[in-house]
Design a protein around this motif. Structure first.
Motif, PDB file in Angstrom:
ATOM      1  N   ASN A 125     -10.519 103.939-135.541  1.00 38.50           N
ATOM      2  CA  ASN A 125     -10.373 103.963-136.826  1.00 38.50           C
ATOM      3  C   ASN A 125      -9.032 103.068-137.281  1.00 38.50           C
ATOM      4  O   ASN A 125      -8.932 103.122-138.625  1.00 38.50           O
ATOM      5  N   ASP A 126      -8.669 102.327-136.688  1.00 41.34           N
ATOM      6  CA  ASP A 126      -7.415 101.407-136.655  1.00 41.34           C
ATOM      7  C   ASP A 126      -7.885 100.126-137.824  1.00 41.34           C
ATOM      8  O   ASP A 126      -8.855  99.464-137.097  1.00 41.34           O
ATOM      9  N   HIS A 127      -7.569  99.841-138.805  1.00 35.68           N
ATOM     10  CA  HIS A 127      -8.209  98.722-139.810  1.00 35.68           C
ATOM     11  C   HIS A 127      -7.656  97.619-139.199  1.00 35.68           C
ATOM     12  O   HIS A 127      -8.048  96.549-139.501  1.00 35.68           O
ATOM     13  N   GLN A 128      -6.718  97.734-138.360  1.00 33.89           N
ATOM     14  CA  GLN A 128      -6.004  96.342-137.918  1.00 33.89           C
ATOM     15  C   GLN A 128      -6.594  95.890-136.242  1.00 33.89           C
ATOM     16  O   GLN A 128      -6.068  95.019-135.663  1.00 33.89           O
ATOM     17  N   LEU A 129      -7.794  96.755-136.164  1.00 33.84           N
ATOM     18  CA  LEU A 129      -8.350  96.686-134.663  1.00 33.84           C
ATOM     19  C   LEU A 129      -8.553  95.022-134.257  1.00 33.84           C
ATOM     20  O   LEU A 129      -8.038  94.859-133.210  1.00 33.84           O
ATOM     21  N   LEU A 130      -9.532  94.704-134.920  1.00 34.11           N
ATOM     22  CA  LEU A 130      -9.855  93.255-134.652  1.00 34.11           C
ATOM     23  C   LEU A 130      -8.463  92.324-134.501  1.00 34.11           C
ATOM     24  O   LEU A 130      -8.276  91.614-133.541  1.00 34.11           O
ATOM     25  N   SER A 131      -7.540  92.479-135.618  1.00 33.62           N
ATOM     26  CA  SER A 131      -6.492  91.562-135.632  1.00 33.62           C
ATOM     27  C   SER A 131      -5.427  91.831-134.404  1.00 33.62           C
ATOM     28  O   SER A 131      -4.770  90.879-133.617  1.00 33.62           O
ATOM     29  N   ASN A 132      -5.489  93.196-133.884  1.00 34.70           N
ATOM     30  CA  ASN A 132      -4.788  93.620-132.744  1.00 34.70           C
ATOM     31  C   ASN A 132      -4.969  93.125-131.501  1.00 34.70           C
ATOM     32  O   ASN A 132      -4.412  92.475-130.678  1.00 34.70           O
ATOM     33  N   LEU A 133      -6.305  92.997-131.420  1.00 32.86           N
ATOM     34  CA  LEU A 133      -7.129  92.599-130.202  1.00 32.86           C
ATOM     35  C   LEU A 133      -7.255  90.824-130.218  1.00 32.86           C
ATOM     36  O   LEU A 133      -6.717  90.472-129.264  1.00 32.86           O
ATOM     37  N   GLN A 134      -7.071  90.427-131.395  1.00 33.26           N
ATOM     38  CA  GLN A 134      -6.960  89.040-131.555  1.00 33.26           C
ATOM     39  C   GLN A 134      -5.454  88.563-130.974  1.00 33.26           C
ATOM     40  O   GLN A 134      -5.452  87.586-130.167  1.00 33.26           O
ATOM     41  N   GLN A 135      -4.550  89.256-131.285  1.00 34.89           N
ATOM     42  CA  GLN A 135      -3.108  88.754-130.928  1.00 34.89           C
ATOM     43  C   GLN A 135      -3.029  89.205-129.390  1.00 34.89           C
ATOM     44  O   GLN A 135      -2.152  88.419-128.631  1.00 34.89           O
ATOM     45  N   LYS A 136      -3.574  90.335-128.763  1.00 31.00           N
ATOM     46  CA  LYS A 136      -3.205  90.489-127.725  1.00 31.00           C
ATOM     47  C   LYS A 136      -4.001  89.137-126.731  1.00 31.00           C
ATOM     48  O   LYS A 136      -3.634  89.118-125.630  1.00 31.00           O
ATOM     49  N   HIS A 137      -5.293  88.883-127.316  1.00 28.32           N
ATOM     50  CA  HIS A 137      -6.040  88.093-126.463  1.00 28.32           C
ATOM     51  C   HIS A 137      -5.098  86.723-126.400  1.00 28.32           C
ATOM     52  O   HIS A 137      -4.822  86.058-125.306  1.00 28.32           O
ATOM     53  N   LYS A 138      -4.639  86.475-127.653  1.00 26.66           N
ATOM     54  CA  LYS A 138      -3.710  85.269-127.709  1.00 26.66           C
ATOM     55  C   LYS A 138      -2.615  85.471-126.602  1.00 26.66           C
ATOM     56  O   LYS A 138      -2.142  84.238-125.964  1.00 26.66           O
ATOM     57  N   GLU A 139      -1.884  86.438-126.580  1.00 29.77           N
ATOM     58  CA  GLU A 139      -0.776  86.797-125.850  1.00 29.77           C
ATOM     59  C   GLU A 139      -1.000  86.850-124.356  1.00 29.77           C
ATOM     60  O   GLU A 139      -0.271  86.162-123.451  1.00 29.77           O
ATOM     61  N   ARG A 140      -2.063  87.348-124.064  1.00 27.48           N
ATOM     62  CA  ARG A 140      -2.633  87.457-122.631  1.00 27.48           C
ATOM     63  C   ARG A 140      -3.340  86.381-122.024  1.00 27.48           C
ATOM     64  O   ARG A 140      -3.488  86.281-120.882  1.00 27.48           O
TER      65      ARG A 140
END
Length: 170
Positions: A125-140
């Protein structure tokens, strides 16, 4: 025979492909998150809530190092496991690593299809789910990319994984 470590973001297919692969090549399958839940006697969400992420990352490192090398295991790692406590170096030194590189957009679709909401860092239900995953992908990505093999795409099939491993074991 060397252990095989599957790495990637949550919902990238590590557990699903790992179970399939274990049947094909007659290795045992383990999921490090399941091992941690068993060791701690509480869910991942409960561990994060009561003991914090730092404690969880230490538990990941303990569980990883308890896996004996050359045990003929397929190991599905937690999404963040390779990124903490020198775990990626340990994985590479003690087995064959395969990064399942699935786009964050596809991962969101998979997460939304899951019945459970059991990922403490990624809530449906996090409205930032996609942007959070994109950020994690970039970091990792710099750490994940150290894997011995990288499989990319929306639908990574078991035959791709088998082909990579046949080549790796030659």
């Amino acid at each position: 025979m060397k252990n095989i470590f599957l790495i990637g973001l949550p919902s990238s297919g590590k557990t699903t492909l790992g179970k399939q692969l274990s049947r094909h090549i007659r290795y045992r399958f383990v999921d490090t998150d399941v091992l941690i839940v068993k060791e701690e006697d509480m869910s991942i969400n409960e561990i994060f809530k009561t003991k914090g992420e730092a404690y969880f990352r230490e538990a990941e490192a303990r569980v990883l190092r308890a896996i004996r090398p050359d045990s003929k295991l397929i190991v599905a790692t937690g999404g963040g496991m390779p990124c903490f406590h020198g775990n990626m170096e340990y994985i590479k030194a003690n087995g064959i690593s395969v990064f399942l590189n699935v786009r964050p957009e596809q991962i969101v679709e998979r997460m939304l299809r899951h019945e459970t909401n059991d990922r403490p860092l990624y809530q449906k239900n996090d409205h930032q789910l996609l942007s959070n995953l994109q950020q994690k992908h970039k970091e990792r990505l710099p750490i994940y990319s150290q894997a011995d093999w990288v499989l990319e795409g929306e639908d990574i099939h078991i035959r791709q994984l088998i082909e990579v491993l046949q080549e790796a074991m030659e």
